[in-house]
Structures are given as structure tokens and as C-alpha cells.
Design an enzyme around this catalytic site. Structure first.
Site, PDB file in Angstrom:
ATOM      1  N   ASP A   1      -7.138  -1.777  -4.571  1.00 10.47           N
ATOM      2  CA  ASP A   1      -8.138  -1.317  -3.633  1.00 10.47           C
ATOM      3  C   ASP A   1      -8.900  -0.338  -4.287  1.00 10.47           C
ATOM      4  O   ASP A   1     -10.201  -0.452  -4.099  1.00 10.47           O
ATOM      5  CB  ASP A   1      -7.441  -0.798  -2.112  1.00 10.47           C
ATOM      6  CG  ASP A   1      -6.854  -1.732  -1.326  1.00 10.47           C
ATOM      7  OD1 ASP A   1      -6.915  -3.059  -1.501  1.00 10.47           O
ATOM      8  OD2 ASP A   1      -5.958  -1.029  -0.791  1.00 10.47           O
TER       9      ASP A   1
ATOM     10  N   ASP B   1       0.894  -1.176  -0.009  1.00 13.40           N
ATOM     11  CA  ASP B   1       0.031  -0.042   0.196  1.00 13.40           C
ATOM     12  C   ASP B   1       0.886   1.201   0.180  1.00 13.40           C
ATOM     13  O   ASP B   1       2.048   1.304   0.685  1.00 13.40           O
ATOM     14  CB  ASP B   1      -0.952   0.214   1.188  1.00 13.40           C
ATOM     15  CG  ASP B   1      -2.061  -0.924   1.074  1.00 13.40           C
ATOM     16  OD1 ASP B   1      -2.308  -1.539   0.104  1.00 13.40           O
ATOM     17  OD2 ASP B   1      -2.666  -1.328   2.287  1.00 13.40           O
TER      18      ASP B   1
END
Length: 245
Positions: A214, A195
């Protein structure tokens, strides 16, 4: 009818491939050009080999040329606090470099929009936005791999029922599948997901760090909700027309 079906599956596959490619490229960027050190969790430095043309330049000058996305103040901080040799010796901004020398940068972030949007490297062993990240890896890793594959198979099943005029639903399913596959690749290779996107309103209000996969899933779900609302409104209009007749 057959041509329409082929176009549907072809468009679905194209969106999935582009989504996965974009996600994996962005994670490659994060792995290669972002760095962070979290004692007790993980260390992820940027490893740089000094080229011949940088022979004799200072650490600060070399990093200024290498990290063009950072401001001079940010580069100075990196050179002062977060640059070391490969054997762990701290370097200083005015230290001169040698060609072929390997240096490590232990912390580097990139500001996209000051105060609102940053790129910061982190590793997420859980689901989207860090869900279940604290669970034991012996349960967590196979569980999320299985869930990702199950989601893809469910989407393929739903795809069969998508009508030719349901383009938004087709995009929704493709985006969700692309996001699920993007994170599945990370979990299968590393046991965690990379991330790096941080949205915030000052440092006091931060959205959980996320990645392109995401984002694809969230946009896909939003498209699916919109399509469901459109279907309900369409059914109501058709029902009203029947009553009028």
C-alpha cells in the site's frame, strides 16, 4: 536509443522486484511474529517450539528472550494472558517449559514509536485500507485479482511512453506496479492481504492499517502527481519563452 530503452526497462524491473521482495518479506515477518485473535473473524497465533537450550525455563523468561522487541511489561502481559499449549491449555508466566513443547501466543504487537507507530497483525480481504472488505468473497476476490492484473498491464503500456528524462515517472510506475503485484500475490495465495503497519496519534486517531505494498502505491501516485505538476510548469515556461520571442 536501444541502450537507453533497455536501461529504462531494466531499472523498472529492478524497482518492481525490490518492492515485491520487501513487501513479501515484511508480510512474512507479520505472519511469523505478530499474533491476534478476533472472535468471529479469525485467529492467528504465533506457534513456537521450545528448543533444547530452553528446557526448564519459565514461560516469561523464554518469551523475554524470544520477543526482544517487546518491553518487559509487554512480555509479562503476553505470558499472563496470551500464552497456551497447542491443545488450548492456558500457561502462566512461571510455568516451566520442556524441550520440543509447542506453545501458542495468541496476541502480540510490537511498538515502533510509542503512541505513534505500531505493528499489529490483521487480515484485509478488501483493497487498500480495507475498501470493499465487507463485499461477498465470490465477487470480491476475482474482482480484486482482475483489477490488480489490469493495473499492471496499464502500467506496462504507460511505461512505453516514458521519456529518458522522466525518471520520477519511471519510479512512480515501478512503485505502483510493485505494490499491485505484492498485494496480488497475497490475494492469489490466501484470498486476503496481510496488513500490519499502524500509524496513529494516540489510540483515538488512527490511520487505517496498511502494508508495504500500500505504501509503495501511495508513494508512486505521489511521484506521478509531482511529475504531472512539473510537466505543466515546464509547458508554461516554454509557452512564455515562445511569447517573448
Amino acid at each position: 536509443m536501444k541502450n537507453a530503452s533497455l536501461m529504462k526497462y531494466g531499472l523498472f524491473a529492478l524497482i518492481v522486484v525490490i518492492g515485491v521482495a520487501l513487501d513479501q518479506w515484511s508480510k512474512w515477518y507479520a505472519e511469523s511474529w505478530l499474533a491476534t485473535e478476533r472472535p468471529g473473524f479469525f485467529s492467528h497465533p504465533i506457534v513456537l517450539e521450545v528448543p533444547e537450550q530452553a528446557e526448564g525455563t519459565t514461560v516469561e523468561a523464554y518469551l523475554t528472550e524470544t520477543f526482544e522487541a517487546n518491553s518487559p511489561e509487554e512480555v509479562k502481559t503476553i505470558a499472563q494472558l496470551y500464552t497456551r499449549t497447542e491443545d488450548g491449555q492456558q500457561l502462566h508466566p512461571e510455568s516451566e517449559l520442556e524441550a520440543g513443547q509447542v506453545i501458542e501466543v495468541t496476541n502480540r504487537e510490537v511498538t515502533v514509536i510509542d503512541g505513534y507507530w505500531d505493528f499489529q497483525y490483521t487480515r484485509n480481504p478488501g483493497a487498500a485500507f480495507g475498501i470493499f472488505a465487507d463485499k461477498d468473497s465470490s465477487f470480491r476476490e476475482p474482482f480484486f485479482l482482475a483489477v490488480s492484473l489490469l493495473a499492471v498491464f496499464i502500467i506496462l503500456g504507460l511505461l512505453r511512453g516514458v521519456q529518458n528524462d522522466q525518471r520520477l515517472l519511471l519510479w512512480a510506475l515501478a512503485l505502483i506496479a510493485g505494490g499491485a503485484l505484492g498485494n496480488f500475490i497475497d490475494r492469489a495465495r490466501y484470498g486476503y492481504v496481510t496488513d500490519f503497519i499502524v500509524w496513529k496519534y494516540t489510540d483515538a486517531h488512527r490511520w487505517p492499517t496498511f502494508n508495504i505494498a500500500d505504501a509503495l502505491i501511495c508513494v508512486g501516485v505521489a511521484f506521478m502527481v509531482i511529475e504531472m505538476i512539473r510537466d505543466v510548469m515546464r509547458e508554461r515556461r516554454e509557452g512564455a519563452q515562445i511569447e517573448e520571442v
